[in-house]
Each structure stands twice: as C-alpha cells, then as structure tokens.
Design a protein around this motif. Sequence first.
Motif, PDB file in Angstrom:
ATOM      1  N   UNK A  58       0.822  -1.206   0.000  1.00  0.00           N
ATOM      2  CA  UNK A  58       0.000   0.000   0.000  1.00  0.00           C
ATOM      3  C   UNK A  58       0.854   1.253   0.000  1.00  0.00           C
ATOM      4  N   UNK A  59       2.092   1.133   0.510  1.00  0.00           N
ATOM      5  CA  UNK A  59       2.969   2.304   0.561  1.00  0.00           C
ATOM      6  C   UNK A  59       3.920   2.331  -0.623  1.00  0.00           C
ATOM      7  N   UNK A  60       3.642   1.513  -1.652  1.00  0.00           N
ATOM      8  CA  UNK A  60       4.556   1.356  -2.766  1.00  0.00           C
ATOM      9  C   UNK A  60       4.902   2.680  -3.447  1.00  0.00           C
ATOM     10  N   UNK A  61       3.879   3.500  -3.728  1.00  0.00           N
ATOM     11  CA  UNK A  61       4.120   4.766  -4.430  1.00  0.00           C
ATOM     12  C   UNK A  61       5.061   5.657  -3.635  1.00  0.00           C
ATOM     13  N   UNK A  62       4.829   5.726  -2.308  1.00  0.00           N
ATOM     14  CA  UNK A  62       5.697   6.534  -1.462  1.00  0.00           C
ATOM     15  C   UNK A  62       7.131   6.025  -1.566  1.00  0.00           C
ATOM     16  N   UNK A  63       7.268   4.707  -1.539  1.00  0.00           N
ATOM     17  CA  UNK A  63       8.591   4.097  -1.623  1.00  0.00           C
ATOM     18  C   UNK A  63       9.291   4.477  -2.912  1.00  0.00           C
ATOM     19  N   UNK A  64       8.571   4.394  -4.032  1.00  0.00           N
ATOM     20  CA  UNK A  64       9.179   4.732  -5.315  1.00  0.00           C
ATOM     21  C   UNK A  64       9.616   6.194  -5.326  1.00  0.00           C
ATOM     22  N   UNK A  65       8.756   7.058  -4.790  1.00  0.00           N
ATOM     23  CA  UNK A  65       9.107   8.480  -4.747  1.00  0.00           C
ATOM     24  C   UNK A  65      10.405   8.679  -3.975  1.00  0.00           C
ATOM     25  N   UNK A  66      10.543   7.964  -2.841  1.00  0.00           N
ATOM     26  CA  UNK A  66      11.763   8.093  -2.038  1.00  0.00           C
ATOM     27  C   UNK A  66      12.975   7.579  -2.809  1.00  0.00           C
ATOM     28  N   UNK A  67      12.812   6.429  -3.484  1.00  0.00           N
ATOM     29  CA  UNK A  67      13.933   5.866  -4.235  1.00  0.00           C
ATOM     30  C   UNK A  67      14.387   6.849  -5.305  1.00  0.00           C
ATOM     31  N   UNK A  68      13.416   7.439  -6.006  1.00  0.00           N
ATOM     32  CA  UNK A  68      13.758   8.383  -7.063  1.00  0.00           C
ATOM     33  C   UNK A  68      14.489   9.590  -6.469  1.00  0.00           C
ATOM     34  N   UNK A  69      13.993  10.068  -5.317  1.00  0.00           N
ATOM     35  CA  UNK A  69      14.657  11.202  -4.669  1.00  0.00           C
ATOM     36  C   UNK A  69      16.085  10.843  -4.297  1.00  0.00           C
ATOM     37  N   UNK A  70      16.259   9.604  -3.806  1.00  0.00           N
ATOM     38  CA  UNK A  70      17.590   9.161  -3.403  1.00  0.00           C
ATOM     39  C   UNK A  70      18.549   9.137  -4.595  1.00  0.00           C
ATOM     40  N   UNK A  71      18.027   8.825  -5.789  1.00  0.00           N
ATOM     41  CA  UNK A  71      18.880   8.809  -6.971  1.00  0.00           C
ATOM     42  C   UNK A  71      19.170  10.225  -7.425  1.00  0.00           C
TER      43      UNK A  71
ATOM     44  N   UNK B 212      20.401   5.640 -21.253  1.00  0.00           N
ATOM     45  CA  UNK B 212      19.856   4.575 -20.413  1.00  0.00           C
ATOM     46  C   UNK B 212      19.804   4.979 -18.943  1.00  0.00           C
ATOM     47  N   UNK B 213      20.779   5.792 -18.511  1.00  0.00           N
ATOM     48  CA  UNK B 213      20.840   6.194 -17.102  1.00  0.00           C
ATOM     49  C   UNK B 213      19.557   6.928 -16.692  1.00  0.00           C
ATOM     50  N   UNK B 214      18.994   7.710 -17.622  1.00  0.00           N
ATOM     51  CA  UNK B 214      17.816   8.511 -17.284  1.00  0.00           C
ATOM     52  C   UNK B 214      16.582   7.644 -17.092  1.00  0.00           C
ATOM     53  N   UNK B 215      16.607   6.413 -17.628  1.00  0.00           N
ATOM     54  CA  UNK B 215      15.428   5.571 -17.514  1.00  0.00           C
ATOM     55  C   UNK B 215      15.502   4.553 -16.387  1.00  0.00           C
ATOM     56  N   UNK B 216      16.616   4.530 -15.655  1.00  0.00           N
ATOM     57  CA  UNK B 216      16.756   3.548 -14.580  1.00  0.00           C
ATOM     58  C   UNK B 216      15.941   3.963 -13.368  1.00  0.00           C
ATOM     59  N   UNK B 217      15.192   3.015 -12.807  1.00  0.00           N
ATOM     60  CA  UNK B 217      14.354   3.334 -11.667  1.00  0.00           C
ATOM     61  C   UNK B 217      14.989   2.833 -10.375  1.00  0.00           C
ATOM     62  N   UNK B 218      15.695   1.703 -10.445  1.00  0.00           N
ATOM     63  CA  UNK B 218      16.264   1.126  -9.229  1.00  0.00           C
ATOM     64  C   UNK B 218      17.760   1.404  -9.194  1.00  0.00           C
ATOM     65  N   UNK B 219      18.499   0.710  -8.324  1.00  0.00           N
ATOM     66  CA  UNK B 219      19.907   1.061  -8.224  1.00  0.00           C
ATOM     67  C   UNK B 219      20.888  -0.062  -8.534  1.00  0.00           C
ATOM     68  N   UNK B 220      20.431  -1.306  -8.618  1.00  0.00           N
ATOM     69  CA  UNK B 220      21.389  -2.342  -8.997  1.00  0.00           C
ATOM     70  C   UNK B 220      20.903  -3.068 -10.245  1.00  0.00           C
ATOM     71  N   UNK B 221      21.840  -3.750 -10.903  1.00  0.00           N
ATOM     72  CA  UNK B 221      21.547  -4.399 -12.176  1.00  0.00           C
ATOM     73  C   UNK B 221      20.382  -5.379 -12.033  1.00  0.00           C
ATOM     74  N   UNK B 222      20.466  -6.225 -11.011  1.00  0.00           N
ATOM     75  CA  UNK B 222      19.460  -7.268 -10.854  1.00  0.00           C
ATOM     76  C   UNK B 222      18.068  -6.678 -10.622  1.00  0.00           C
TER      77      UNK B 222
END
Lengths: 374, 540
Positions: A155-168, B91-101
């Motif tokens: 249920x908190x998935x969207x919040x999590x994604x937002x945080x991950x994106x911010x972290x990047x 490709x870097x701009x489209x990555x959502x997560x942080x590791x390859x897997x």
Amino acid sequence: MRAVDNPTLPRALHPGAWWLWAIGLAVAASRTRNPVLLILLLAVTGFVVSARRSDAPWANSYAAFLRLGLVLIGVRVVLQALLSTRSQGSHVLFILPEVPLPDWASGVKLGGEVTAEAVLTAVYDGLQLATMLCCIGAANALASPRRLLKSLPGALYEVGVACVVALTFAPQLVTDARRIRAARRLRGRTNRGLQALRTTGMPILEGALDRSVELAAAMDSRGYGRTGHVPQLQRRITGALVLLGLFGVALGVYTLLTDAMDPLAAVGALAGGLLVSFAGLLAGHRRVARSRYRPDPWALPEWLVTASGAVAAGLTVIAAYAGVEGLVLPGPLTVPGVPLLPVVAILVGLLPAVAAPPLAPPVQAPRRTEVAVP
Amino acid sequence: MIEFDRVSVTYDGAPGPALREATFTVPEGELALVIGRTGSGKSTLLRAINGLVPHFTGGTLSGRVTVSGRDTREYRPRDLADVVGIVGQDPMAGFVTDTVEDELAYTMESLGIAPDVMRRRVEETLDLLGLADVRDRPLTALSGGQRQRTAIGAALTPHPAVLVLDEPTSALDPGAAEEVLAALQRLVHDLGVTVVMAEHRLERVVQYADRVIEVPGGSGPVQSGEPVRLMATAPVAPPVVQLGRLAGWSPLPLSVRDARRAAGALRTRLDGAVPLRAGMSTGTSTGTSLARCRDLVVRYDRTVALRGVTLEVTAGEVVALMGRNGAGKSTLLNALVGLVTPVSGAVDASGLTPVRTRPKDLVKAVGLVPQEPADLLYAATVRDECAQADADFRVADGTCRALLARLAPGIDDDTHPRDLSEGQRLCLALAVVLCGAPPLLLLDEPTRGLDYGAKQRLVEILRELTAAGHAVLLSTHDVELVAEVATRVVVLADGEVVADGETTAVVAGSPAFAPQVAKILAPLPFLTVGEVAAALGEAS
C-alpha cells in the motif's frame, strides 16, 4: 534448518531487522544519562557496525553520525557555558565577561560564571543525544535505505518509489552542479556572487526537470501504475486508516519516550495505532497487482537481531521503572556508577555481531576484454 | 507486428507536424532501422510505437498505430508494457532502481509476474546479455556498454514482442557498441524479437537491418523498404554505401565484407595511387608547440586516471584521442584546462600552467567544449548567450554572433539554446569558446548525436581552424571522423599512451579503429571516400 536460518551463510540481513535493533538500542539510550552506559552503547553499536557493514557508499555513515554527535555535544557545552547560572551548582570553573542585557531580557544571562555542574550536565545531555543519533547512524550504515524501501508494504509502494527516485536524484544533482561549475571556469568566470548562483542554478534545475520527465516516461512505459480497479470509497478508507494509524504510533512512541503520559495509555496508543495502520495496509494491499523480486527473507538471524534490540530496550526500560540505581546520576559531579542490569542489557545488543550472517565477499569481476589496441 | 496507418503527429504549439503520413508495417522478427537527419521525427516515430506519443507527450496523433493487434489509442504505455520494451537515448535517465538485478526485475514486478518466473528470467537475461559478472553492481558503477545492455535487458525480461531502441550505440566506444549489437543480433535471430531502432552511426548497424524506415522530416512521406533499395538514395549514408555509390557497385553492399568482395577491381585501379589527405599538411608539422604534457599523473581517490602521459600538440595539428570509455581521455583534456589537478608531472597549455592561471586569462590560451555543450550555455536566447560570451571574453560586441553565423548559418536569434538541434548547440558552444580565440582548442566527444551533415560541417570548421594556425585536440569514438580530420591519433588505454602516430599508421591496421574504407581497401592506405574520389579523379 533452512538455509536462510543459518547465521554463518553469507547474505544480506533484512534491513528492517537492523532498524528494529538500532531503535531498541536508541530506546535504551533514552533511558539513561550515565556516561559509562552511554559510552558502552556507542562501543556496542560501533563494534557491530565494523563487524557487519558492507563496502557500499552508505556504510561509512556511522562515522559521519559520530562526528555529528561530537559537534552536537560541543554546541551544547558552548551554549550552556554562555547561558550558565549558578542554579545548577556552585563549583565555578572560570568567569566569562558578562554581556549586559536590556531589562526585558531579565532572567537571561549571557556570559559570567561558568560552573562545572552546568558544563558536565551539558556534556551528559549531549552524549545521550549523540548516542541515540549513532544508533540511527548504525542502522543507516548496516541497512541499505533502498532495500528498506523495497520491503515497504504494497500500500505504501508509491511513497517508496518516490523516495527511491529522490535518493537517486540528490547525488545526480551534486554531479550536475560540479560539472556546471567546471564549465563556468571554461568561460573564464569565477564562482562567486549572486550571478554565479543564477547561472549554475538554472542549468541544474533544467537538467533535473528534463531527467524527471525522462524518468516518468520510462516508468510509464515499464508498467508503473498498472493497478487493479478499486472503488473511490475504498481508496479513501485505506488512506484514512493508514494516516490515523501512523498518528497513533507517533503519539505512542512520543509519550513512551518522554514520559508525558501514563505509560499504560502510551502503550495503548502505540498498540492501537499499529493495529489500525496494519488494517489500512492490508486493505490497500488488495489494489496492488505487483509481485516482488527476491524479497528479503525474515528468518532466524532476523529474529535474533530484532530480539537483541528488544531485550536491550526492554531491560533498560524495566530498570528505569524499577528505579535501578546508576541509570540517573544524583548530581553531575558524582562518579557515575556501573549498574549491573543495564550493562547486561546493553551487552545483549552485541549479539548481531555473530547472529547476523556475514556479507558475501565482493566478487572481482574479470576485466572486460574488447578493444584490440594496435 | 507493428502497423502504422497514415500516422501524423503534431505537438501542441508547433507550426507543423513532427511526423507526417507514416504508413508502414514491420513484420514479426525483423530488425528495422529508422534513419533520418537530427530533428526529423525519428524519436517521435519510436515513441508512437508504445503510445508515449501522444499519451505522455501530448499533441495530436491522427491515423492509427497498432502493435500486436492493440491500438495505441485505447492502450496507454503502461498497458503496452508487456508487448513493447523501450530503451531511451540515455539509459541512465530511464533507470528506476539502483542495482543491475533489481533493474532487470522492475518491469516484471510492475506486471505482477510470479516470483519464480521472475527469478528464472533474470538469470537467463543476465547470461544472454553477459551481465552475470556485474549483477550486484550499482548502476552508476557500470561502463557505458554495460549500462546499455542492462537497459536492454530490463526491457527484455517481460518477454515483449517488440523492442524499441533510440540510439543504442551512439555514446559507446567501438568495442562496447559491438557488444550491444551482438546482443541485439542474438535477440532477433534466436528469440524472434522484433527490433526497431534509430541510429546515427549507420556504419555500425545498417548491415544488420532487415528493413529501413526513412524519416525525411519536412514535407516528404516516411518511406520503408529493403535496406539496399533505400540506401541507394538515402541522404544519410555510411562510408561503405558512399563508396559503393562512387564505384557504381550493384547490388549496393551494406557490410564491409560484401564491399570487400566487390572491391577487387577498384583495388587494382587504385594500386600505386597515393591518397591525398584532404586539407592537411603532409609530412611532419613544424609549428610551435601549443600543448605539452610530461609524465602526467592524475588520480581520483583510488583509481589512477592517467599514469605518466607524455604528449605534445603543435600548431596546425588535429590530434584525435581514442580509447575505450574510461581510458582517461576526458581527464587529459580536463587537465589541459586546469579542471583537474595533476598529482605529478607537468602540463603546459599555450605556455601557461592551467591550474595556476586565472580562468579569465586561461580562456585566451585554451578552450574546451565539454561533452555536454549545453553546460557552457546559460542564457535564455541565442542573442543573450552571444552577448554574454562577448562580455565574458572581453571582446568586441558581436564577435560571438559573427562566429556563430559562420559556423552554423541561419539560427534564429530568439531561439532558446535548449531548442537548438545537437549540431547547432555544439556550434553555439564552439562559437562561445572560440570568442577568446584560444590557439589550442579541445573538444570532448564532439560528434555525439550529430548526423552525417552536421559532422561534415564540423570537419570543415576544424580544417579551417587548423589552417588558421590553431591546434585541435579532440577525444572521440568516431573512427570515421578521425579518418576525415585527424592528422595524428593517440590511443589511450588505462591511463597510458599505447599508440601515438600518424592517422593512417595508427588506425589502418586496427580491427577496432579502422574506418570502413580502410577495411574495404586494405592494404591500400585509403581512409575516406573523399580520398578515393580524388585518386579516381586523378587516374581518369
């Protein structure tokens, strides 16, 4: 015994377990101002971090938090020295020149006598806060913040994604800023003044905006937001439940830590809050048609690590209610005692150094062989 | 598999359609190559395949796009995620997560594929694309080729029927590009994936294409057909095709191998002819030394970027720095403008020590156009940008605008620098840098995203500059550009100079760095189509 239960088999521990352990130790730290116990706590967290941290970038955050703690103690001591009055004791260490203040500020004193009691109290208070900070720092160093976000309930998935994106994005902004500052040099400009801020700020913001749009397009084409159909009313109920629950949890934790309310009521608020938010998360889980890749297992090592934190917290809280001597010093100038029960409680916090599985050694990737150079 | 039926796209506020009357079909299992000049609407066409145009970008799409029987009018991009995998330019701009897997699993997670299936597919994809060694690595720690393959893998794991790629090899060194193209070949041949890709570097990809879709931009209709038929008249063509047209070979060869088999007669005709390197001083140049590095060592924390590089560039030379990504090319250029401080060794740029010179004095001695030309530009219009440049370099008003008019004629003064095409933006950055009239000019990867026309213009500009006594040092992966313009080539590997010599000597024998013409005509010392044309003109 399942493979995941074996604490000697290398794997990453569930980040939630590290956080629960660290919170347990932080609760223990919140119950005492005895410097011996606090330093023991620092030693325990430091030892576990050095035994089980990875070589990831965030693994160095313990040292950063430790430094922050020292700064905190320093600031507290300086402020206390400036504002100290004789109300805390009469052992004058030295006398600062006193700043005369206008009448409306009567009762506040700037400078003047600085007493040993005031300084020591500041040191102990600062040390307590620093220790709690270091517990958080330990969790930060041991658990990848991203893995923790990954294990958030659906249920908190969207919040999590937002945080991950911010972290990047944050580190990316820093890289951009560096690159653009370097480019300024190429135009013969020096990095000063308001003009500099504008000319670096604009490209950075534009770049960030471009990247967000790119990322949004990528996420859209990769199926982000393919949710099952849920009626509006149910969505609202879910949201209300989660918010209410979180409020209850926050209230419970706050009152438990500050003794602002009857402990029973605090525990009640905490339990009620947890229950309501759990119900909310369960209701929200139904609309998410996602699956999870290699979720972190929760097995014996996780239980042991969590338990060690819980025991440390529980024993110190019990000791505090039972009025065990030495948890609170009778006065700043006394020699701190070493109470047995809290010491044992804190030492239990060392368990993760052996109970948490070690990390797999980094694999040395073979070098890429490609360009045949003449 | 993919059907475009009279598709036109007009973005909001645009004066004309970005894509006009596109009608074509791509059958299952084909590799379709989309060609066209920069800004002709290639990206619009690619993004229309999975509905990003117009669902995400806005604008009006007329006509009908169907993919695997699904009409993009009714399906949003996220609803097509199981049918179309799309890999963007960066490709870097489209990555959502942080590791390859995790990245490989992301789309499958969104689609709700069962955990055991996900695990199996990730493992298969890791092997298929040769990523098993880096599975735990953070995405930021990957090389360019690995990133591109990760992005392709991430699009591939949900087993889409169609894979769409926008410029997959443009930013890669020749070796990494080979890796990516080999992976794509496997997908088309072994798995029957339909691949649609746009690419400027036709010399790398045209031989693999089953179908070419030409987007002419402007008023012409989108054409689609056999590569051999379309390449005979296409305005953008790789050297192998240009040579084929010149020599009148039929059928037109698209790969070096085919061309070599057809080139027997041409080789005999050219035997004994000495190529005239167009616009270049022959023999050793005796100009003044403008850049000198001696035993240069640069390190970033634990990695040594340059270990003992010694190099000299004299006036009138164009020196190309080559080598794989991360070999130290950019570091060397940055050291010459004082952006990095060497650990030891000496750097000398037009007689100044870069790190110890004030920026405003240094720009008169050496100018660098960075990898992202946009980093140099701050203003909201081209006019302001030029005015600011005049002020920055303390030169007469209008200097920059005049330079720009010569480098890239016909740019509107009120355009925002971001709205310029890649080539125009590069010219603007070049004009800004040239304002200070630095004797030494450094270019970091200038041909990224440039089409053949823009590249040709760049070659002419560089020749004019060297004729005027400038020295140019440029880092590039583009072997064809090197063949056209460089007098000398320096190859870096792991921060060391591994080859330094005249262009012909260095590139001709190398499998990775040889331009197509050299490969076709070996052992004759020709590098470009222009040289062959000149020699043929003399012979007849």
